[in-house]
Motif scaffolding. Structure first.
Motif, PDB file in Angstrom:
ATOM      1  N   HIS A  31       0.836  -1.203   0.000  1.00 20.06           N
ATOM      2  CA  HIS A  31       0.000   0.000   0.000  1.00 20.06           C
ATOM      3  C   HIS A  31       0.866   1.247   0.000  1.00 20.06           C
ATOM      4  O   HIS A  31       2.076   1.184   0.269  1.00 20.06           O
ATOM      5  CB  HIS A  31      -0.983   0.004   1.179  1.00 20.06           C
ATOM      6  CG  HIS A  31      -0.370  -0.070   2.543  1.00 20.06           C
ATOM      7  ND1 HIS A  31       0.197  -1.228   3.054  1.00 20.06           N
ATOM      8  CD2 HIS A  31      -0.251   0.862   3.527  1.00 20.06           C
ATOM      9  CE1 HIS A  31       0.637  -0.994   4.289  1.00 20.06           C
ATOM     10  NE2 HIS A  31       0.384   0.267   4.597  1.00 20.06           N
ATOM     11  N   HIS A  64      -0.656   8.233   0.384  1.00 22.49           N
ATOM     12  CA  HIS A  64      -0.519   9.418  -0.470  1.00 22.49           C
ATOM     13  C   HIS A  64      -0.849  10.677   0.317  1.00 22.49           C
ATOM     14  O   HIS A  64      -1.686  10.643   1.235  1.00 22.49           O
ATOM     15  CB  HIS A  64      -1.491   9.331  -1.658  1.00 22.49           C
ATOM     16  CG  HIS A  64      -1.149   8.269  -2.646  1.00 22.49           C
ATOM     17  ND1 HIS A  64      -0.130   8.398  -3.554  1.00 22.49           N
ATOM     18  CD2 HIS A  64      -1.700   7.047  -2.872  1.00 22.49           C
ATOM     19  CE1 HIS A  64      -0.060   7.305  -4.308  1.00 22.49           C
ATOM     20  NE2 HIS A  64      -1.003   6.468  -3.909  1.00 22.49           N
ATOM     21  N   GLU A  79      -3.701   4.157  -0.621  1.00 20.41           N
ATOM     22  CA  GLU A  79      -4.030   3.344  -1.793  1.00 20.41           C
ATOM     23  C   GLU A  79      -3.617   1.904  -1.521  1.00 20.41           C
ATOM     24  O   GLU A  79      -2.426   1.626  -1.338  1.00 20.41           O
ATOM     25  CB  GLU A  79      -3.281   3.888  -3.023  1.00 20.41           C
ATOM     26  CG  GLU A  79      -3.549   3.091  -4.288  1.00 20.41           C
ATOM     27  CD  GLU A  79      -2.679   3.537  -5.476  1.00 20.41           C
ATOM     28  OE1 GLU A  79      -2.938   3.066  -6.596  1.00 20.41           O
ATOM     29  OE2 GLU A  79      -1.741   4.341  -5.274  1.00 20.41           O
TER      30      GLU A  79
END
Lengths: 136, 136
Positions: A52, A55, A122
């Motif tokens: 992952h 961000h 993400e």
């Protein structure tokens, strides 16, 4: 193994909210939900999260404070780093990575969420059995 | 008492930089100096810091994650709160407070510095022997 006696911080409930991003059973106990978000994450042996990326426009990422057991932290394109109780990992925003337990050890860390402008995580593919299986 | 075995995080060196704001001996081990500043603070029995205020234009304050022993957290005008391993304290910016060990116990907490705009700490008077001595 009593997961609630691994460290002074109880393991909490099964981590159902994020289960789809984990292989194996994890537990989550939120220690702080204001100022800075801090969760206690406990992994059964063999449990790890998917690759992952945290961000953020600015700030962001996460700091792991390992409170019990043995596990791994790996950044994409680099060898996995063996980590154990007392270790600290600064995870920058924008870096693809995973973390989790060793095959034969429970593992627990506090996850400190670094405040971010426009932060989001993400979630990507699982760490494959081949990749994970090759770890010492 | 081996102060380096109270928790999985070593106590570090004598906290000389802040000694003038403490009564008794404390130890400081910086665990993270980037993203979010996190220090492991260890107090010998009877050791506590002076009353102080974390000022900030926005954000700021501190989160204590108690990793070992027994101690106190007190906000000005309120009774002292007994805290021990596993407890978490969210300290807002702007609140006059102190924290430290019980008379008869070592005490250790992680101090998570909440990121602040124009943050600084104002150190005030020591907790008097009368005030501290009256704690159970």
């Amino acid at each position: 193994m009593d997961k609630d006696k691994m460290s002074v911080f109880p393991a909490g409930e099964k981590n159902d909210a994020y289960a789809k991003y984990f292989t194996g059973q994890s537990y989550l106990n939120m220690l702080s939900t204001e100022q800075v978000v801090i969760g206690n994450v406990t992994f059964e042996p063999g449990c790890r999260n998917n690759w992952h990326i945290h961000h953020a426009k600015s700030g962001g990422g996460q700091i792991l404070l390992v409170t019990a057991g043995r596990g791994y932290y790996q950044e994409w394109g680099k060898p996995a780093r063996a980590i154990s109780a007392g270790d600290v990992v600064n995870i920058p925003a924008g870096v693809k990575h995973w973390h989790g337990a060793a095959k034969d050890s429970w593992f627990a860390h506090l996850a400190v969420e670094v405040p971010a402008e426009e932060g989001h995580t993400e979630w990507l593919e699982p760490v494959s059995e081949d990749e994970y299986g090759s770890l010492a």
